[in-house]
Design a protein around this motif. Structure first.
Motif, PDB file in Angstrom:
ATOM      1  N   ALA A 136       0.827  -1.202   0.000  1.00  0.00           N
ATOM      2  CA  ALA A 136       0.000   0.000   0.000  1.00  0.00           C
ATOM      3  C   ALA A 136       0.866   1.258   0.000  1.00  0.00           C
ATOM      4  O   ALA A 136       0.562   2.240  -0.696  1.00  0.00           O
ATOM      5  N   ILE A 137       1.944   1.244   0.774  1.00  0.00           N
ATOM      6  CA  ILE A 137       2.863   2.386   0.806  1.00  0.00           C
ATOM      7  C   ILE A 137       3.525   2.560  -0.557  1.00  0.00           C
ATOM      8  O   ILE A 137       3.631   3.684  -1.083  1.00  0.00           O
ATOM      9  N   CYS A 138       3.971   1.473  -1.163  1.00  0.00           N
ATOM     10  CA  CYS A 138       4.613   1.520  -2.477  1.00  0.00           C
ATOM     11  C   CYS A 138       3.649   2.053  -3.532  1.00  0.00           C
ATOM     12  O   CYS A 138       4.002   2.922  -4.346  1.00  0.00           O
ATOM     13  N   ASP A 139       2.416   1.552  -3.519  1.00  0.00           N
ATOM     14  CA  ASP A 139       1.415   2.010  -4.483  1.00  0.00           C
ATOM     15  C   ASP A 139       1.118   3.497  -4.290  1.00  0.00           C
ATOM     16  O   ASP A 139       0.934   4.238  -5.262  1.00  0.00           O
ATOM     17  N   TRP A 140       1.039   3.928  -3.028  1.00  0.00           N
ATOM     18  CA  TRP A 140       0.759   5.334  -2.751  1.00  0.00           C
ATOM     19  C   TRP A 140       1.870   6.219  -3.331  1.00  0.00           C
ATOM     20  O   TRP A 140       1.597   7.264  -3.948  1.00  0.00           O
ATOM     21  N   ALA A 141       3.136   5.817  -3.133  1.00  0.00           N
ATOM     22  CA  ALA A 141       4.254   6.601  -3.656  1.00  0.00           C
ATOM     23  C   ALA A 141       4.200   6.678  -5.179  1.00  0.00           C
ATOM     24  O   ALA A 141       4.484   7.723  -5.775  1.00  0.00           O
ATOM     25  N   ASP A 171      13.949   9.386  -5.311  1.00  0.00           N
ATOM     26  CA  ASP A 171      13.069  10.086  -4.379  1.00  0.00           C
ATOM     27  C   ASP A 171      11.888   9.224  -3.967  1.00  0.00           C
ATOM     28  O   ASP A 171      11.504   9.189  -2.786  1.00  0.00           O
ATOM     29  N   ARG A 172      11.291   8.535  -4.924  1.00  0.00           N
ATOM     30  CA  ARG A 172      10.177   7.643  -4.594  1.00  0.00           C
ATOM     31  C   ARG A 172      10.641   6.537  -3.647  1.00  0.00           C
ATOM     32  O   ARG A 172       9.926   6.149  -2.722  1.00  0.00           O
ATOM     33  N   ALA A 173      11.838   6.015  -3.893  1.00  0.00           N
ATOM     34  CA  ALA A 173      12.363   4.960  -3.023  1.00  0.00           C
ATOM     35  C   ALA A 173      12.521   5.459  -1.590  1.00  0.00           C
ATOM     36  O   ALA A 173      12.183   4.761  -0.626  1.00  0.00           O
ATOM     37  N   HIS A 174      13.024   6.678  -1.407  1.00  0.00           N
ATOM     38  CA  HIS A 174      13.188   7.225  -0.066  1.00  0.00           C
ATOM     39  C   HIS A 174      11.852   7.368   0.650  1.00  0.00           C
ATOM     40  O   HIS A 174      11.760   7.145   1.870  1.00  0.00           O
ATOM     41  N   VAL A 175      10.803   7.721  -0.074  1.00  0.00           N
ATOM     42  CA  VAL A 175       9.476   7.827   0.536  1.00  0.00           C
ATOM     43  C   VAL A 175       9.027   6.463   1.056  1.00  0.00           C
ATOM     44  O   VAL A 175       8.563   6.332   2.199  1.00  0.00           O
ATOM     45  N   VAL A 176       9.162   5.428   0.237  1.00  0.00           N
ATOM     46  CA  VAL A 176       8.760   4.079   0.655  1.00  0.00           C
ATOM     47  C   VAL A 176       9.567   3.637   1.870  1.00  0.00           C
ATOM     48  O   VAL A 176       9.024   3.098   2.847  1.00  0.00           O
ATOM     49  N   ILE A 177      10.861   3.870   1.849  1.00  0.00           N
ATOM     50  CA  ILE A 177      11.733   3.459   2.951  1.00  0.00           C
ATOM     51  C   ILE A 177      11.328   4.142   4.247  1.00  0.00           C
ATOM     52  O   ILE A 177      11.160   3.504   5.297  1.00  0.00           O
ATOM     53  N   ALA A 178      11.161   5.455   4.199  1.00  0.00           N
ATOM     54  CA  ALA A 178      10.836   6.207   5.414  1.00  0.00           C
ATOM     55  C   ALA A 178       9.498   5.779   5.998  1.00  0.00           C
ATOM     56  O   ALA A 178       9.362   5.621   7.217  1.00  0.00           O
ATOM     57  N   LEU A 179       8.495   5.574   5.138  1.00  0.00           N
ATOM     58  CA  LEU A 179       7.167   5.231   5.638  1.00  0.00           C
ATOM     59  C   LEU A 179       7.102   3.791   6.145  1.00  0.00           C
ATOM     60  O   LEU A 179       6.415   3.507   7.132  1.00  0.00           O
ATOM     61  N   CYS A 180       7.821   2.874   5.519  1.00  0.00           N
ATOM     62  CA  CYS A 180       7.844   1.499   6.019  1.00  0.00           C
ATOM     63  C   CYS A 180       8.540   1.425   7.377  1.00  0.00           C
ATOM     64  O   CYS A 180       8.101   0.695   8.278  1.00  0.00           O
ATOM     65  N   ASP A 224       9.110  -1.659  -5.632  1.00  0.00           N
ATOM     66  CA  ASP A 224       9.601  -0.660  -6.583  1.00  0.00           C
ATOM     67  C   ASP A 224       8.464   0.279  -6.955  1.00  0.00           C
ATOM     68  O   ASP A 224       7.575  -0.081  -7.732  1.00  0.00           O
ATOM     69  N   PRO A 225       8.453   1.507  -6.432  1.00  0.00           N
ATOM     70  CA  PRO A 225       7.343   2.415  -6.723  1.00  0.00           C
ATOM     71  C   PRO A 225       7.375   3.009  -8.117  1.00  0.00           C
ATOM     72  O   PRO A 225       6.445   3.719  -8.507  1.00  0.00           O
ATOM     73  N   HIS A 226       8.415   2.720  -8.876  1.00  0.00           N
ATOM     74  CA  HIS A 226       8.468   3.258 -10.240  1.00  0.00           C
ATOM     75  C   HIS A 226       7.494   2.529 -11.155  1.00  0.00           C
ATOM     76  O   HIS A 226       6.835   3.122 -11.987  1.00  0.00           O
ATOM     77  N   GLY A 227       7.420   1.216 -11.012  1.00  0.00           N
ATOM     78  CA  GLY A 227       6.485   0.407 -11.784  1.00  0.00           C
ATOM     79  C   GLY A 227       5.875  -0.630 -10.866  1.00  0.00           C
ATOM     80  O   GLY A 227       6.583  -1.286 -10.105  1.00  0.00           O
TER      81      GLY A 227
END
Length: 296
Positions: A136-141, A171-180, A224-227
């Motif tokens: 869910a966090i990945c999809d949100w990012a 940048d998207r990766a950092h968002v996923v990391i921080a929120l997880c 991977d929030p890119h795809g």
């Protein structure tokens, strides 16, 4: 197994001799192996190799004053399986985590989990823990942080990206990391060579690809929030707490990157045995295959 030709060419200009460290060489893993590789320089001197505290292969190089060229070229073998999809994987509570993973639950330079706790809990606390929450966090990012090349600065953190809602894969990766990490799920920053296998060509120039990995039951899992679809042929290069630990180049001086080229291309199995490197003109990438030159 897929046979993937991977590598990069990095051109620099330095006003004075500049010590540097490069992380562009993949790690041998159960899922991937290197069949051959070369690391060549012009206008620079390779001064030693080491493995850092995250297990990344690091090459020390001194760039000479003036122009330098570094070129890494390799043939890798990687599983044909796509990134694993394991929706049953549970979150491992902190008391059960291996001690070496605890640092991946804490805030870091570009993933300030402590500043984002309220945001994380407001949006994702009601999502079941484990794979479902990480997904869910990945999809949100993916849906809420616009992928926009050139829109972010190298010093942007997860908080900066959330404020601006745009950035690149880093940048998207950092968002996923921080929120997880806000939910005590160990999360790390990872970099790979990522070929376009069974996906549409988006026309974008090939680059190193950054994404997140989250530790759930069974080990590290790709988010991977890119795809949002699992990818094939991903060749892991390096990882760390965030981008500061897995940068492809760390320069101890004022050298500037003047050209970057990255490749990750599937090689037909019929030609891999006859594939050997040849000298390259600037901007050209070529292999000799059965007496003929193939350019990419």
């Amino acid at each position: 197994m897929y046979q993937i030709r991977i590598g990069c060419q990095l051109n620099y200009f330095a006003p004075t001799a500049t010590p540097s460290v490069f992380i562009v060489q993949p790690l041998p893993q159960p899922r991937q192996s290197l069949l051959r590789e070369s690391f060549d320089t012009a206008g620079a001197a390779m001064t030693g190799a080491y493995v850092d505290g995250f297990g990344n292969r690091c090459q020390r190089v001194t760039l000479a004053a003036g122009d330098s060229v570094l070129r890494y070229d390799a043939l890798a073998s990687v599983s044909r399986d796509a990134d694993a999809f394991r929706p049953e994987a549970r979150a491992v509570p902190p008391q059960e985590l291996p001690s070496e993973l605890l640092r991946f639950t804490l805030p870091s330079r570009y993933a300030e989990t402590d500043e984002l706790l309220g945001f994380a809990w407001e949006r994702f606390s009601r999502v079941p823990a484990g794979w479902e929450r990480a997904r869910a966090i990945c999809d949100w990012a993916h849906c809420n942080v616009e992928y926009k090349p050139g829109s972010s600065a190298p010093d942007w953190s997860a908080a900066d990206v959330l404020a601006r809602r745009q950035g690149v894969c880093r940048d998207r990766a950092h968002v996923v990391i921080a929120l997880c990490r806000a939910f005590n799920m160990p999360a790390r920053y990872a970099v790979s060579y990522l070929p376009d296998i069974d996906v549409p060509d988006d026309g974008a120039t090939m680059d190193f690809h950054a994404y997140a990995e989250v530790w759930l039951e069974g080990g590290w899992h790709v988010f991977d929030p890119h795809g949002l679809s699992p990818r094939k042929g991903r060749i892991f290069i390096a990882s760390g707490l965030d981008a500061a630990d897995a940068a492809f180049a760390t320069l101890y001086g004022a050298a500037s990157l003047t050209r970057l080229r990255v490749w990750a291309d599937a090689v037909p199995s019929l030609v891999t045995e006859a594939l050997s490197p040849i000298a390259l003109a600037p901007g050209a990438a070529a292999f000799v295959v059965s007496g003929q030159t193939m350019f990419s």
